[in-house]
Design a protein around this motif. Structure first.
Motif, PDB file in Angstrom:
ATOM      1  N   GLU A  29       0.833  -1.205   0.000  1.00  0.00           N
ATOM      2  CA  GLU A  29       0.000   0.000   0.000  1.00  0.00           C
ATOM      3  C   GLU A  29       0.867   1.254   0.000  1.00  0.00           C
ATOM      4  N   ASN A  30       1.952   1.207   0.754  1.00  0.00           N
ATOM      5  CA  ASN A  30       2.882   2.331   0.796  1.00  0.00           C
ATOM      6  C   ASN A  30       3.475   2.585  -0.586  1.00  0.00           C
ATOM      7  N   LEU A  31       3.936   1.526  -1.238  1.00  0.00           N
ATOM      8  CA  LEU A  31       4.557   1.681  -2.557  1.00  0.00           C
ATOM      9  C   LEU A  31       3.553   2.137  -3.609  1.00  0.00           C
ATOM     10  N   LEU A  32       2.330   1.628  -3.534  1.00  0.00           N
ATOM     11  CA  LEU A  32       1.310   2.049  -4.495  1.00  0.00           C
ATOM     12  C   LEU A  32       1.021   3.538  -4.359  1.00  0.00           C
ATOM     13  N   ARG A  33       0.888   4.011  -3.132  1.00  0.00           N
ATOM     14  CA  ARG A  33       0.443   5.386  -2.889  1.00  0.00           C
ATOM     15  C   ARG A  33       1.567   6.417  -2.943  1.00  0.00           C
ATOM     16  N   THR A  34       2.789   6.016  -2.610  1.00  0.00           N
ATOM     17  CA  THR A  34       3.831   7.028  -2.422  1.00  0.00           C
ATOM     18  C   THR A  34       5.032   6.881  -3.355  1.00  0.00           C
ATOM     19  N   SER A  35       5.191   5.733  -4.014  1.00  0.00           N
ATOM     20  CA  SER A  35       6.344   5.525  -4.896  1.00  0.00           C
ATOM     21  C   SER A  35       5.977   5.878  -6.330  1.00  0.00           C
ATOM     22  N   SER A  36       6.983   6.202  -7.122  1.00  0.00           N
ATOM     23  CA  SER A  36       6.769   6.435  -8.552  1.00  0.00           C
ATOM     24  C   SER A  36       7.444   5.348  -9.387  1.00  0.00           C
ATOM     25  N   HIS A  37       7.911   4.284  -8.724  1.00  0.00           N
ATOM     26  CA  HIS A  37       8.598   3.188  -9.405  1.00  0.00           C
ATOM     27  C   HIS A  37       7.639   2.014  -9.626  1.00  0.00           C
ATOM     28  N   ASN A  38       8.047   1.117 -10.532  1.00  0.00           N
ATOM     29  CA  ASN A  38       7.330  -0.142 -10.741  1.00  0.00           C
ATOM     30  C   ASN A  38       7.943  -1.208  -9.837  1.00  0.00           C
ATOM     31  N   TRP A  39       7.081  -2.066  -9.290  1.00  0.00           N
ATOM     32  CA  TRP A  39       7.541  -3.054  -8.320  1.00  0.00           C
ATOM     33  C   TRP A  39       6.927  -4.412  -8.577  1.00  0.00           C
ATOM     34  N   CYS A  40       7.726  -5.444  -8.379  1.00  0.00           N
ATOM     35  CA  CYS A  40       7.232  -6.806  -8.248  1.00  0.00           C
ATOM     36  C   CYS A  40       7.713  -7.325  -6.899  1.00  0.00           C
ATOM     37  N   ILE A  41       6.772  -7.778  -6.084  1.00  0.00           N
ATOM     38  CA  ILE A  41       7.095  -8.319  -4.764  1.00  0.00           C
ATOM     39  C   ILE A  41       6.738  -9.802  -4.766  1.00  0.00           C
ATOM     40  N   ILE A  42       7.709 -10.633  -4.442  1.00  0.00           N
ATOM     41  CA  ILE A  42       7.468 -12.065  -4.289  1.00  0.00           C
ATOM     42  C   ILE A  42       7.759 -12.434  -2.841  1.00  0.00           C
ATOM     43  N   ASN A  43       6.764 -12.992  -2.181  1.00  0.00           N
ATOM     44  CA  ASN A  43       6.908 -13.397  -0.777  1.00  0.00           C
ATOM     45  C   ASN A  43       6.595 -14.886  -0.690  1.00  0.00           C
ATOM     46  N   ASP A  44       7.596 -15.658  -0.361  1.00  0.00           N
ATOM     47  CA  ASP A  44       7.465 -17.117  -0.322  1.00  0.00           C
ATOM     48  C   ASP A  44       6.970 -17.558   1.050  1.00  0.00           C
ATOM     49  N   GLY A  45       5.630 -17.521   1.219  1.00  0.00           N
ATOM     50  CA  GLY A  45       5.013 -17.987   2.454  1.00  0.00           C
ATOM     51  C   GLY A  45       4.893 -16.914   3.515  1.00  0.00           C
ATOM     52  N   THR A  46       3.971 -17.144   4.434  1.00  0.00           N
ATOM     53  CA  THR A  46       3.835 -16.313   5.623  1.00  0.00           C
ATOM     54  C   THR A  46       3.673 -17.271   6.790  1.00  0.00           C
ATOM     55  N   HIS A  47       4.219 -16.958   7.953  1.00  0.00           N
ATOM     56  CA  HIS A  47       4.436 -17.970   8.982  1.00  0.00           C
ATOM     57  C   HIS A  47       3.155 -18.494   9.634  1.00  0.00           C
ATOM     58  N   HIS A  48       2.182 -17.643   9.868  1.00  0.00           N
ATOM     59  CA  HIS A  48       1.017 -18.062  10.638  1.00  0.00           C
ATOM     60  C   HIS A  48      -0.240 -18.013   9.780  1.00  0.00           C
ATOM     61  N   LEU A 232      10.386   3.587   1.050  1.00  0.00           N
ATOM     62  CA  LEU A 232       9.096   3.721   1.723  1.00  0.00           C
ATOM     63  C   LEU A 232       8.959   5.081   2.387  1.00  0.00           C
ATOM     64  N   ASN A 233       7.742   5.593   2.375  1.00  0.00           N
ATOM     65  CA  ASN A 233       7.427   6.850   3.052  1.00  0.00           C
ATOM     66  C   ASN A 233       7.071   6.534   4.497  1.00  0.00           C
ATOM     67  N   THR A 234       7.931   6.937   5.414  1.00  0.00           N
ATOM     68  CA  THR A 234       7.738   6.581   6.825  1.00  0.00           C
ATOM     69  C   THR A 234       6.540   7.282   7.449  1.00  0.00           C
ATOM     70  N   LYS A 235       6.030   8.325   6.793  1.00  0.00           N
ATOM     71  CA  LYS A 235       4.881   9.050   7.335  1.00  0.00           C
ATOM     72  C   LYS A 235       3.551   8.493   6.829  1.00  0.00           C
ATOM     73  N   PHE A 236       3.626   7.517   5.918  1.00  0.00           N
ATOM     74  CA  PHE A 236       2.400   6.967   5.342  1.00  0.00           C
ATOM     75  C   PHE A 236       1.674   6.105   6.355  1.00  0.00           C
ATOM     76  N   SER A 237       0.354   6.268   6.418  1.00  0.00           N
ATOM     77  CA  SER A 237      -0.469   5.477   7.332  1.00  0.00           C
ATOM     78  C   SER A 237      -1.355   4.538   6.514  1.00  0.00           C
ATOM     79  N   PRO A 238      -1.081   3.236   6.528  1.00  0.00           N
ATOM     80  CA  PRO A 238      -1.848   2.298   5.692  1.00  0.00           C
ATOM     81  C   PRO A 238      -3.266   2.088   6.217  1.00  0.00           C
ATOM     82  N   SER A 239      -4.170   1.764   5.312  1.00  0.00           N
ATOM     83  CA  SER A 239      -5.544   1.466   5.701  1.00  0.00           C
ATOM     84  C   SER A 239      -5.738  -0.021   6.001  1.00  0.00           C
TER      85      SER A 239
END
Length: 262
Positions: A29-48, A232-239
Motif C-alpha cells: 500500500e505504501n509503494l502504491l500510494r507514495t512511490s513512482s517506481h514499478n515493483w514486483c514483490i514475491i513473498n514465499d510464504g507467511t508464517h502463521h 518507503l514513506n515513513t509518514k504513510f499510514s496504511p488502511s
C-alpha cells in the motif's frame, strides 16, 4: 504481449521469505500510494495462518467466526477489493505495482489489467497443467489455485495474487461458502473448488519462472529486502489493518439487517 515495447521499463524486484502478510500488505500500500517506481514483490510464504478479506468484505458473511475466535486466527481487511482467502506457509504471494505507462497500450481498468496478467502467467505456466484465467481466478482446468485482487489509482495500479502451492485442509473450515461466487464454482465446497500447485510444479520452479517471465516484459532490477526501507514513506499510514476481537465478536452476533447495512 508487449514485451519488446516494455523491456526498457524498469521493474524493481523484491523477494521475501516468510514475511508476515500484514507487513507485506503495508509495504504494498505504501509503494502504491507514495512511490513512482514499478515493483514486483514475491513473498514465499507467511508464517502463521491468517484470513485476509477484501476492503468491502463483511466478516459475518464470509467467516465461520466461532472457530476463528477459538483458534486465535488473525483477520486482516486489506486495501484492495476481491475475495477472502486463508493464507499461510503454503501460500506464495506475487504482487505487481505499476505506473500506467509500464505496459504499452494497457487501459487502466480492472478487466484489461486482469487480462494482461493472465497472459503474463500463461508464460509462467506454459506446458504445465491446463492453465486458464477463468473469470477473475487462475485455474488448472476448473479448479482454482490463484486468487487475485486489484486496486487502481489515477496513475498506478496494483495486482496481487495468493498462489496456493499447498494448504492445510483444516484452515478451509474458517471460510463460509460465499454468497457471490464465480459461475464456474457451481456451488462446490472449498476442497472441491481449489487445488494445490505442488501437484503440478515445484515451488522454486514457479518462483524462478515468474522472475523469468518478468524479464521478458521489463528490465528487472533486484532490490534487497533490507534495502526496501529507503523507498518507503515513513509518514504513510496504511488502511490495511487487523480486525479486533471485539469487531469479530460483534460480527458473530450481527442481525441480518446489520449485515445488509455493513
Amino acid at each position: 504481449m508487449n514485451g519488446l515495447l516494455s523491456r526498457s521499463i524498469v521493474m524493481n524486484l523484491v523477494r521475501f521469505k516468510g514475511l508476515p502478510i500484514l507487513q507485506q500488505l503495508h509495504v504494498e500500500e505504501n509503494l502504491l500510494r507514495t512511490s513512482s517506481h514499478n515493483w514486483c514483490i514475491i513473498n514465499d510464504g507467511t508464517h502463521h495462518p491468517t484470513v485476509v478479506m477484501g476492503i468491502s468484505g463483511a466478516a459475518s458473511e464470509l467467516l465461520e467466526i466461532e472457530p476463528v475466535l477459538r483458534d486465535g486466527i488473525p483477520v486482516i481487511r486489506r486495501f484492495t477489493g476481491g475475495g477472502t482467502v486463508v493464507v499461510g506457509s503454503g501460500t506464495v504471494f506475487v504482487t505487481l505495482i505499476c505506473n500506467k505507462e509500464a505496459v504499452a497500450d494497457l487501459q487502466m481498468y480492472p478487466r484489461p489489467i486482469m487480462s494482461w496478467t493472465g497472459l503474463f502467467y500463461d508464460r509462467v505456466f506454459q506446458g504445465i497443467g491446463d492453465f486458464h484465467l477463468r473469470e477473475n481466478d487462475y485455474v488448472f482446468g476448473n479448479r482454482k489455485f490463484g486468487g487475485n485482487a486489484q486496486s487502481i489509482t489515477k496513475n498506478r495500479w496494483i495486482h496481487h495474487t495468493s498462489f496456493l502451492w499447498d494448504y492445510d485442509v483444516r484452515n478451509m473450515a474458517y471460510l463460509k461458502l460465499p454468497k457471490r461466487a464465480p459461475e464456474y464454482r457451481l456451488a462446490r465446497d472449498h476442497l472441491e473448488f481449489i487445488c494445490r500447485m505442488k501437484d503440478y510444479m515445484p515451488r522454486s520452479v514457479f518462483i524462478d519462472k515468474t522472475v523469468e517471465a518478468l524479464g521478458t516484459e521489463f528490465s528487472v532490477r533486484s532490490v534487497k529486502s533490507d534495502g526496501l526501507a529507503s523507498f518507503l514513506n515513513t509518514k504513510f499510514s496504511p488502511s490495511t489493518r487487523l480486525l479486533t476481537r471485539q469487531e469479530l465478536e460483534a460480527a458473530a452476533f450481527a442481525s441480518p439487517v446489520e449485515i445488509a447495512l455493513s
